[in-house]
Design a protein around this motif. Structure first.
Motif, PDB file in Angstrom:
ATOM      1  N   LEU A   1      61.131 -25.901   5.112  1.00 59.93           N
ATOM      2  CA  LEU A   1      60.119 -24.878   5.319  1.00 59.93           C
ATOM      3  C   LEU A   1      60.396 -24.075   6.585  1.00 59.93           C
ATOM      4  O   LEU A   1      60.355 -22.831   6.574  1.00 59.93           O
ATOM      5  CB  LEU A   1      58.739 -25.537   5.392  1.00 59.93           C
TER       6      LEU A   1
ATOM      7  N   LEU B   1      52.858 -27.545  10.454  1.00 60.73           N
ATOM      8  CA  LEU B   1      53.588 -26.449   9.827  1.00 60.73           C
ATOM      9  C   LEU B   1      52.751 -25.177   9.774  1.00 60.73           C
ATOM     10  O   LEU B   1      53.297 -24.069   9.758  1.00 60.73           O
ATOM     11  CB  LEU B   1      54.012 -26.859   8.410  1.00 60.73           C
ATOM     12  N   ASP B   2      51.429 -25.340   9.741  1.00 63.71           N
ATOM     13  CA  ASP B   2      50.525 -24.191   9.734  1.00 63.71           C
ATOM     14  C   ASP B   2      50.752 -23.323  10.965  1.00 63.71           C
ATOM     15  O   ASP B   2      50.663 -22.091  10.914  1.00 63.71           O
ATOM     16  CB  ASP B   2      49.075 -24.679   9.685  1.00 63.71           C
TER      17      ASP B   2
ATOM     18  N   ARG C   1      53.993 -21.166  10.298  1.00 65.68           N
ATOM     19  CA  ARG C   1      53.865 -20.104   9.299  1.00 65.68           C
ATOM     20  C   ARG C   1      52.885 -19.020   9.756  1.00 65.68           C
ATOM     21  O   ARG C   1      53.034 -17.859   9.372  1.00 65.68           O
ATOM     22  CB  ARG C   1      53.495 -20.667   7.940  1.00 65.68           C
TER      23      ARG C   1
ATOM     24  N   ASP D   1      50.661 -30.679   7.384  1.00 66.04           N
ATOM     25  CA  ASP D   1      50.354 -29.267   7.184  1.00 66.04           C
ATOM     26  C   ASP D   1      49.859 -28.599   8.454  1.00 66.04           C
ATOM     27  O   ASP D   1      50.169 -27.435   8.708  1.00 66.04           O
ATOM     28  CB  ASP D   1      49.315 -29.101   6.076  1.00 66.04           C
TER      29      ASP D   1
ATOM     30  N   MET E   1      55.400 -21.480   2.489  1.00 63.97           N
ATOM     31  CA  MET E   1      54.895 -22.851   2.362  1.00 63.97           C
ATOM     32  C   MET E   1      54.596 -23.181   0.908  1.00 63.97           C
ATOM     33  O   MET E   1      54.936 -24.259   0.409  1.00 63.97           O
ATOM     34  CB  MET E   1      53.632 -23.017   3.205  1.00 63.97           C
TER      35      MET E   1
END
Length: 410
Positions: free
Chosen positions: A225, A379-380, A383, A376, A309
């Motif tokens: 990702l 990773l949020d 992104r 998440d 994502m």
């Protein structure tokens, strides 16, 4: 001694939060629970609430001012169409990169899992028809109270267009809108003074909760990702800047540093919007009439990072469950994720809600979302940084196009 800039303070807060979060998670989990309950979580929640407090009025005032400032309705329509086309194009390219890398790296291959016993608590994603039909608010005040960004944007644009058409007749209203916008920006400056402390708390909370073991088990998913985000930013945005603005991509990313850091810590395009607008106008010399139109719109409909994502997560979940996805299914993912990005709220975790739409479109189990929930939040952050960078890239491209058009007409 030179005073540290806000950017440097935020960066220090992120690094210290990362270190503290790892130490507490590995060696002092009970202390982490105590500190999280009484320190990290309250600071994080209060900061996010404070900055989201000004988002709705800021979006309204800035969009009205932007639409009213473009007195020529033809110019407003031209800018709007150009902006939306670029946003949709970059989102489609983003998810294409995501699927290509997920197919090459195959993060879920070689690992088999059982279906989660409990279904994740994710709200049902609205259909595309409902999203389009709900753009026009029955009650603008209710839309603002519920922070329905698409409805707020629609009403603000109509309000601004009405002001532009009435011209001098509404000078007092125009003055009120401009002053309201200035007040909101001042409030943002005050709130952002607390950003370094919030960055520390947000990072410490995220790392402390996720844990090293959980992050390790999702390593290939995270690598795929993040790599897709980097490739998209490095290729797509650099290409747009080079082709349409002749702007040096390296200088562009350097100037984006402050906004990216805020996006990384808040995981919210909407919460980062005030900083993004300030950077656009001061560092990139984007006219206020364009920045106040393009950026709030981008914070709502431009979700390149979220689309990436959704693409990587869909293939990852399919690989874990051993469900093959052919070219046709992956094209459906591209289309669905691109359209879903329009309805994705600009707040932390909203991408997971839209992921249900993507998974259902190709027959993948929605329960698979539970697998990626653990990491998440981390990773949020990445992104969201991609999302706001895409917003800025489009704003710079649109501003350059309008400048060139004005110079030719002169």
């Amino acid at each position: 001694m030179k005073k540290l800039s806000l950017t440097t303070k935020i960066l220090i807060g992120i690094i210290l939060g990362l270190i503290v979060g790892v130490i507490l998670n590995l060696f002092l989990p009970e202390l982490f629970k105590l500190l999280n309950n009484y320190l990290f979580d309250p600071i994080s929640v209060l900061f996010i609430k404070a900055i989201k407090m000004v988002v709705v009025p800021l979006v309204f005032f800035s969009l009205v001012a932007g639409a009213a400032g473009i007195a020529d309705p033809k110019k407003l329509g031209r800018i709007g169409i150009k902006t939306i086309v670029l946003y949709i194009l970059t989102t489609a390219i983003a998810i294409t990169f995501a699927l290509i890398l997920a197919n090459l790296i195959e993060p879920g291959v070689g690992t088999s899992i059982e279906k989660p016993a409990e279904k994740p608590k994710i709200e049902t994603a609205p259909s595309m028809k409902d999203t389009l039909l709900n753009i026009i608010p029955e009650n603008p005040v209710s839309a603002m109270a519920n922070a329905d960004m698409l409805q707020i944007i629609f009403f603000a644009l109509l309000f601004g267009i009405g002001m532009a058409l009435l011209g001098n007749k509404v000078d007092q209203v125009r003055q009120f809108i401009d002053q309201g916008n200035e007040i909101m920006l001042k409030l943002v400056t005050i709130i952002m003074a607390c950003a370094p402390y919030a960055a520390f708390a947000l990072m410490a909370r995220a790392i402390g909760q996720a844990g090293i073991d959980l992050i390790g088990s999702m390593a290939w998913y995270m690598i795929t990702l993040i790599l897709a985000l980097i490739v998209h930013m490095g290729i797509t945005y650099s290409a747009l800047l080079s082709l349409f603005t002749k702007y040096n991509p390296i200088q562009f990313f350097k100037k984006m540093g402050r906004a990216i850091e805020v996006a990384f810590t808040t995981s919210s395009s909407a919460a980062t919007l005030p900083v993004t607008m300030e950077v656009a106008e001061k560092d990139f010399n984007v006219p206020k009439s364009i920045s106040s139109f393009v950026l709030p719109l981008g914070a709502t409909i431009n979700m390149d990072g979220t689309a990436i994502m959704q693409g990587v997560a869909a293939l990852f979940i399919a690989q874990l469950y051993g469900i093959p996805l052919g070219l046709e299914e992956q094209l459906v993912i591209i289309l669905t994720a691109t359209l879903a990005s329009i309805g994705t709220a600009a707040v932390p975790g909203a991408g997971l809600i839209m992921l249900t739409m993507v998974l259902q479109s190709v027959g993948l189990p929605v329960e698979g979302i539970a697998i990626v929930l653990g990491v998440d939040r981390l990773l949020d952050m990445s992104r969201t940084a991609t999302n706001i960078t895409g917003d800025m890239c489009v704003a710079v491209v649109v501003a350059k196009g309008e400048k060139d058009k004005e110079e030719k007409a002169a």
